[in-house]
Design an enzyme around this catalytic site. Structure first.
Site, mmCIF file in Angstrom:
data_model
loop_
_atom_site.group_PDB
_atom_site.id
_atom_site.type_symbol
_atom_site.label_atom_id
_atom_site.label_comp_id
_atom_site.label_asym_id
_atom_site.label_seq_id
_atom_site.Cartn_x
_atom_site.Cartn_y
_atom_site.Cartn_z
ATOM 1 C CG ASN A 9 -1.739 1.222 1.384
ATOM 2 O OD1 ASN A 9 -1.780 2.064 0.487
ATOM 3 N ND2 ASN A 9 -2.420 1.356 2.524
ATOM 4 C CD1 TRP A 10 3.350 0.934 -2.828
ATOM 5 C CD2 TRP A 10 3.608 2.149 -4.698
ATOM 6 N NE1 TRP A 10 4.088 0.188 -3.716
ATOM 7 C CE2 TRP A 10 4.251 0.906 -4.876
ATOM 8 C CE3 TRP A 10 3.630 3.068 -5.750
ATOM 9 C CZ2 TRP A 10 4.926 0.575 -6.057
ATOM 10 C CZ3 TRP A 10 4.302 2.737 -6.925
ATOM 11 C CH2 TRP A 10 4.939 1.497 -7.066
ATOM 12 C CE LYS A 11 -0.218 3.161 4.812
ATOM 13 N NZ LYS A 11 -0.085 3.230 6.251
ATOM 14 C CG HIS A 95 -5.845 1.736 5.192
ATOM 15 N ND1 HIS A 95 -5.433 2.653 6.122
ATOM 16 C CD2 HIS A 95 -4.815 0.877 5.021
ATOM 17 C CE1 HIS A 95 -4.186 2.372 6.492
ATOM 18 N NE2 HIS A 95 -3.793 1.292 5.833
ATOM 19 C CD GLU A 97 -2.986 5.303 6.819
ATOM 20 O OE1 GLU A 97 -2.975 5.343 5.579
ATOM 21 O OE2 GLU A 97 -2.034 4.838 7.492
ATOM 22 C CD GLU A 167 -3.369 -2.457 7.306
ATOM 23 O OE1 GLU A 167 -2.306 -2.709 6.749
ATOM 24 O OE2 GLU A 167 -3.964 -1.377 7.166
ATOM 25 N N GLY A 173 2.538 2.338 10.857
ATOM 26 C CA GLY A 173 3.489 3.442 10.727
ATOM 27 C C GLY A 173 4.164 3.819 12.033
ATOM 28 C CB SER A 213 5.266 -1.747 12.015
ATOM 29 O OG SER A 213 4.883 -0.408 12.273
ATOM 30 N N GLY A 234 2.932 -1.113 4.287
ATOM 31 C CA GLY A 234 2.961 0.315 3.962
ATOM 32 C C GLY A 234 4.386 0.756 3.663
ATOM 33 N N GLY A 235 5.028 1.378 4.644
ATOM 34 C CA GLY A 235 6.366 1.967 4.467
ATOM 35 C C GLY A 235 7.372 1.074 3.744
HETATM 36 P P1 13P Z 1 3.086 0.447 7.699
HETATM 37 O O1 13P Z 1 3.617 -0.845 7.103
HETATM 38 O O2 13P Z 1 3.814 1.643 7.188
HETATM 39 O O3 13P Z 1 2.992 0.365 9.181
HETATM 40 O O4 13P Z 1 1.603 0.627 7.144
HETATM 41 C C1 13P Z 1 0.722 -0.435 7.245
HETATM 42 C C2 13P Z 1 -0.483 -0.131 6.453
HETATM 43 O O5 13P Z 1 -1.268 0.722 6.813
HETATM 44 C C3 13P Z 1 -0.705 -0.879 5.206
HETATM 45 O O6 13P Z 1 -1.976 -0.671 4.705
#
Ligand code: 13P
Length: 252
Positions: A9-11, A95, A97, A167, A173, A213, A234-235
Site C-alpha cells: 500500500n503506497w498510500k 483502511h 486511515e 491492521e 506506521g 509495521s 505500507g512503508g
Molecule cells: P506500515 O507498514 O507503514 O505500518 O503501514 C501499514 C499499512 O497501513 C498498510 O496498509
C-alpha cells in the site's frame, strides 16, 4: 491451502514518474514466480502508468479505495469499472486511515465491497482496533463489528473471493508491530467470526493478511504463523528490496 498474498500500500507517496521507477524495480526484483501473489497499490494518479509497467509480470495492480456507485455526480471519486479499465485486479477497502480521516463507515465498506466484487475486483478489506480499544479489552469485539458490517449480506462465494487484512491501528506506521502471537490469535478470531457469519468452509479458505509495521526483518516470524496468509505493507513497500524480502518471506 491458501495462496500467500503480499500487498504493498503506497498510500499518498510517489508521483507518477517516481512510481514507474519503483514499479520497474519491483518487477525486476520479483521476476521469478514462487507461488506467492504480489500486488502493488499506488495512488490513483499513478495507476495507469504502473499498470503498463507490471503488465505481463507476476505483479498485480491494486487501488487504495473506490466509490460504490457505477458512475455519477460524485466529484473526486473513482468507480470500480474505472479501476478495472486501467488494469486493477485488487482494491483496498476500509483502511483505518480512511476510517479515521475520511469518515469511512462499516456500511460504506460494505457498499464498496459489493461494487468491487460486481466488477470482478478483489477487495482487501481492512479491520483493526485502536490502541485505546485494545487497552480497554475491546479489540476482539471491535474487529467483529467491523467484519459484520463489511460482510453484511454478501454471499459465501463473494466472501471467498475477497481477502481480509487485520491492521491494528496502533501498529500502523509506528514501528510497533503486533507480536506474531497477538496477530495469529486475532486472525484465528477473524476466521471464527467469518465461520459464524458466513460459512465454515469459506472461513478456512479466506485469506487474512496482517498489516502494521511489517518489515523485512519481522516478516518471516509473522508469515510463518499458520493463521497469517500474507501481509499488507505500507512503508516497507516503498523500496523494492524490502518489499521483495517480505514477499520472499511469504513463500510456503
Ligand atoms: P506500515 O507498514 O507503514 O505500518 O503501514 C501499514 C499499512 O497501513 C498498510 O496498509
Amino acid at each position: 491451502m491458501r495462496t500467500p498474498l503480499i500487498a504493498g500500500n503506497w498510500k499518498m507517496y510517489k508521483t507518477s514518474s517516481e512510481a514507474i521507477v519503483l514499479a520497474k524495480a519491483i518487477v525486476k526484483t520479483l521476476s521469478t514466480p514462487d507461488g506467492t501473489q504480489v500486488v502493488i497499490c499506488p495512488p490513483f494518479t499513478a495507476l495507469a502508468a504502473v499498470g503498463q509497467v507490471v503488465v505481463g509480470s507476476r505483479i498485480s495492480l491494486g487501488a487504495q479505495d473506490l466509490h460504490w456507485a457505477k458512475e455519477g455526480a460524485y466529484t473526486g471519486e473513482v468507480s470500480a469499472e474505472m479501476l478495472r479499465d486501467i488494469g486493477c485486479r485488487y482494491v483496498i477497502i476500509g483502511h483505518s486511515e480512511r476510517r479515521q480521516y475520511f469518515g469511512e463507515t462499516d456500511e460504506g465498506v460494505n457498499k464498496k465491497c459489493r461494487a468491487a466484487l460486481a466488477s470482478d475486483l478483489t477487495p482487501i478489506v481492512c479491520v483493526g482496533e485502536t490502541l485505546a480499544e485494545r487497552e480497554a479489552g475491546r479489540a476482539y469485539g471491535i474487529v467483529e463489528t467491523q467484519l459484520k458490517g463489511a460482510l453484511s449480506g454478501l454471499l459465501p462465494e463473494q466472501v471467498q473471493r475477497l481477502a481480509l487484512a487485520y491492521e491494528p491501528v496502533w501498529a500502523i506506521g509506528t514501528g510497533r508491530t503486533a507480536t506474531p502471537s497477538q496477530a495469529d490469535e486475532m486472525h484465528a478470531h477473524i476466521r471464527k467470526t467469518v465461520a459464524m457469519l458466513v460459512d465454515a468452509e469459506i472461513a478456512r479458505s479466506v485469506r487474512i493478511l496482517y498489516g502494521g509495521s511489517v518489515k523485512s526483518d519481522n516478516a518471516k516470524e509473522l508469515l510463518e504463523r499458520s493463521e497469517i496468509d500474507g501481509a499488507l505493507v505500507g512503508g516497507a513497500s516503498l523500496q523494492a528490496d524490502s518489499f521483495a524480502a517480505i514477499a520472499a518471506a511469504a513463500k510456503r
